[in-house]
Design an enzyme around this catalytic site. Structure first.
Site, PDB file in Angstrom:
ATOM      1  N   TYR A   1      -6.708  -8.095  16.355  1.00 30.20           N
ATOM      2  CA  TYR A   1      -7.538  -7.936  15.150  1.00 30.20           C
ATOM      3  C   TYR A   1      -7.786  -9.277  14.449  1.00 30.20           C
ATOM      4  CZ  TYR A   1      -6.857  -2.830  14.839  1.00 30.20           C
ATOM      5  OH  TYR A   1      -6.870  -1.487  15.042  1.00 30.20           O
TER       6      TYR A   1
ATOM      7  N   CYS B   1      -6.387  -7.234   4.324  1.00 34.80           N
ATOM      8  CA  CYS B   1      -7.705  -6.567   4.386  1.00 34.80           C
ATOM      9  C   CYS B   1      -8.691  -7.022   3.317  1.00 34.80           C
ATOM     10  CB  CYS B   1      -7.550  -5.056   4.224  1.00 34.80           C
ATOM     11  SG  CYS B   1      -6.023  -4.354   4.792  1.00 34.80           S
TER      12      CYS B   1
ATOM     13  N   CYS C   1      -2.151  -5.978   2.276  1.00 36.20           N
ATOM     14  CA  CYS C   1      -3.565  -5.601   2.300  1.00 36.20           C
ATOM     15  C   CYS C   1      -4.345  -6.226   1.154  1.00 36.20           C
ATOM     16  CB  CYS C   1      -3.697  -4.075   2.266  1.00 36.20           C
ATOM     17  SG  CYS C   1      -5.403  -3.542   2.173  1.00 36.20           S
TER      18      CYS C   1
ATOM     19  N   LYS D   1      -9.672 -10.828   3.372  1.00 34.85           N
ATOM     20  CA  LYS D   1     -10.354 -11.003   4.674  1.00 34.85           C
ATOM     21  C   LYS D   1     -11.767 -10.439   4.605  1.00 34.85           C
ATOM     22  CE  LYS D   1     -10.701  -7.907   7.245  1.00 34.85           C
ATOM     23  NZ  LYS D   1      -9.695  -7.290   8.069  1.00 34.85           N
TER      24      LYS D   1
ATOM     25  N   GLU E   1     -28.692   6.737  13.807  1.00 33.57           N
ATOM     26  CA  GLU E   1     -29.366   7.882  14.441  1.00 33.57           C
ATOM     27  C   GLU E   1     -29.116   7.907  15.958  1.00 33.57           C
ATOM     28  OE1 GLU E   1     -33.769   7.851  14.578  1.00 33.57           O
ATOM     29  OE2 GLU E   1     -33.658   5.749  14.000  1.00 33.57           O
TER      30      GLU E   1
ATOM     31  N   SER F   1       0.824  -1.219   0.000  1.00 34.25           N
ATOM     32  CA  SER F   1       0.000   0.000   0.000  1.00 34.25           C
ATOM     33  C   SER F   1       0.858   1.269   0.000  1.00 34.25           C
ATOM     34  CB  SER F   1      -0.910   0.005   1.225  1.00 34.25           C
ATOM     35  OG  SER F   1      -1.758  -1.111   1.180  1.00 34.25           O
TER      36      SER F   1
ATOM     37  N   GLU G   1     -11.244 -11.415  14.082  1.00 36.03           N
ATOM     38  CA  GLU G   1     -11.891 -11.434  12.765  1.00 36.03           C
ATOM     39  C   GLU G   1     -12.055 -12.873  12.277  1.00 36.03           C
ATOM     40  OE1 GLU G   1      -9.569  -8.651  10.424  1.00 36.03           O
ATOM     41  OE2 GLU G   1     -10.682  -6.944  11.230  1.00 36.03           O
TER      42      GLU G   1
ATOM     43  N   HIS H   1     -34.171   8.675  10.290  1.00 32.74           N
ATOM     44  CA  HIS H   1     -34.948   7.601  10.871  1.00 32.74           C
ATOM     45  C   HIS H   1     -35.583   6.726   9.806  1.00 32.74           C
ATOM     46  CE1 HIS H   1     -37.267   5.715  14.056  1.00 32.74           C
ATOM     47  NE2 HIS H   1     -38.348   5.836  13.308  1.00 32.74           N
TER      48      HIS H   1
END
Ligand code: NDP
Length: 446
Positions: A176, A46, A41, A49, A440, A13, A180, A435
């Protein structure tokens, strides 16, 4: 004159961003990559995954569908189909990244490069290349402990290539990757045991949010072994793993995944010979401009072990290229970095946790919303979400937002702007609710 203005080691990256942007500014750039263009990544992190997370989510979506009127025939899951589709997508992305570099006229060298001097590197094929600046962007790799039988265990590198889905998987670590993949394999139907050396998981996240993840995971029958360590591993003739433990009974499994952190890739790079200083875990030391102790050599991304996150590496690569090739000096702001764990359900956070705020600011106000998302209510799924806002009691500024629940990372990305912009709690209160949404709740906490 040097062969190139910039030589980048590692096309992940950070390296790809720096190469592309520097080349766009008119620099003559080469990048060496010994494995695949895209880096951790894209190739084994990432991206694949997240695709597995999507794939695994169907397990509960298909369960829930019945309450929404859908008659779903008995569901079955074929790991090989998902695995191969994910690997196909990874190959497509690798091609796209390669194409981008080529479009920007970056020379791609598909081999290992090592430093031979402040302005020179040697390729594995033996060729010596000179460059005005060198950028080290070699990333990091999973740490595997030196225990007997470690060759029977896998890391996150191998997990995307498994021949078959394990019926039972033991995952070491409480960070992490462990959380995951615990969610992913559980959804696929594997029995998951998570082994952690303490009883603290995801230690940089707000612990009230993490506790909610543990509660939900326990209810799903994911096993946790806290204060436990793995001593030895062996595989019997039937392919079963026997895992000798301290702190709990020995375990049996089909796969053992280590997810106990990542180590900067700095071995055999020639750093010492050239005089690039490294830290205790091998990380390359850099200043705020990503410059190492050798003025012509720079480093970005996981190899510097500052914040091991893709968007940070990309920012560092961009800042390096802007500063040294675009005549636009800039530095990365490491404050308020949003992050997420793509567990089931996912959690996300930005800014200070409650604990950090109490320790650094002193008086804080905490607002929480503990609710069962509408979709879960109709589906009969007894999983509650938890949103939390941390406010500096004196200034009323929002210093942290933390959440666990469906789509938490998607929601938090927008909410992170409030923390980055130092908005006050009253700014959130003044914002009208949209909503009906889960998000919210962020503007309705009083
Ligand atoms: P993490 O740093 O997240 O977690 C490492 C875990 O392993 C912690 O629970 C840690 O415990 C434990 N641990 C560390 N050393 C040992 C040891 N010697 N023995 C036993 N346990 C140990 O690392 P991961 O491997 O999960 O991920 C690596 C990095 O990759 C992350 O830090 C993150 O930066 C990045 N990543 C980001 C993702 C995302 O953004 N969603 C996804 C996956 C990875 P303790 O807390 O006690 O130190």
């Amino acid at each position: 004159m040097s062969d190139f203005d910039l030589f980048v080691i590692g096309a992940g990256s950070g390296g790809v961003r720096a190469s592309r942007v520097a080349a766009a500014y008119g620099a003559r750039v080469a990048v060496a990559e010994e494995y695949k263009v895209g880096g951790t990544c894209v190739i084994r992190g990432c991206v694949p995954k997240k695709l597995l997370v999507y794939g695994s989510h169907f397990a509960e979506d298909l369960d829930d569908a019945a309450m929404f009127g859908w008659d779903v025939p008995a569901k079955t899951f074929d790991w090989a189909v998902l695995r191969d589709n994910v690997l196909g997508e990874v190959s497509r992305l690798e091609g796209a990244y390669t194409e981008t570099l080529k479009t920007h006229k970056v020379t791609i060298l598909q081999e290992r490069a090592t430093l031979t001097g402040p302005n020179s590197v040697r390729l594995a094929s033996g060729k010596e290349i000179t460059a005005d600046k060198i950028l080290i962007a070699t990333g990091a790799r999973p740490v595997m402990p030196a225990i007997e039988g470690i060759e029977h265990a896998i890391s996150s590198n191998e997990v995307f290539h498994l021949e078959r889905l394990p019926k039972r998987i033991v995952i070491a670590g409480g960070g992490y990757i462990a959380n995951e993949f615990a969610g992913i394999f559980h959804q696929f139907g594997s029995h998951v045991t998570l082994v952690n050396r303490t009883d603290v998981m995801l230690r940089h996240y707000d612990q009230q949010i993490v506790d909610r993840l543990i509660q939900i995971s326990l209810r799903k029958n994911i096993d946790f072994k806290f204060h436990a360590t793995i001593d030895r591993v062996s595989r019997d003739v039937n392919g079963r793993l026997h895992i000798a433990m301290t702190g709990c009974d020995d375990l049996e499994a089909d796969e053992l995944l280590f997810a106990t952190g990542r180590h900067p890739n700095t071995e055999d790079l020639g750093l010492e010979a050239v005089g690039v200083e490294t830290g205790d875990n091998g990380k390359v030391g850099v200043d705020e401009d990503n410059r190492t102790s050798v003025p012509s050599i720079f480093a970005v991304g996981d190899v510097t072990d500052r914040v091991q996150l893709t968007p940070v590496a990309i920012r560092e690569g961009q800042a390096f290229a802007d500063t040294f090739f675009g005549n636009k000096p800039c530095r990365v702001d490491y404050g308020s970095i949003p992050s997420a764990v793509f567990s089931h359900p996912p959690l996300a956070g930005v800014g200070m946790t409650e604990g950090q705020a109490r320790n650094t600011i002193g008086p804080v106000k905490i607002f929480t919303s503990d609710f069962r998302p509408m979709k879960n209510v109709l589906a009969g799924r007894n999983e509650r979400s938890l949103y939390k806002i941390v406010v500096d009691a004196e200034s009323e500024v929002v210093v942290g937002i933390h959440m666990i629940g469906p789509d938490a990372p998607e929601i938090l990305q927008a909410a992170a702007i409030a923390v980055k912009a130092k908005l006050k709690k009253s700014d959130l209160d003044d914002t009208l609710a949209l909503h009906p949404t889960m998000a919210e709740e962020l503007v309705l906490m009083r």
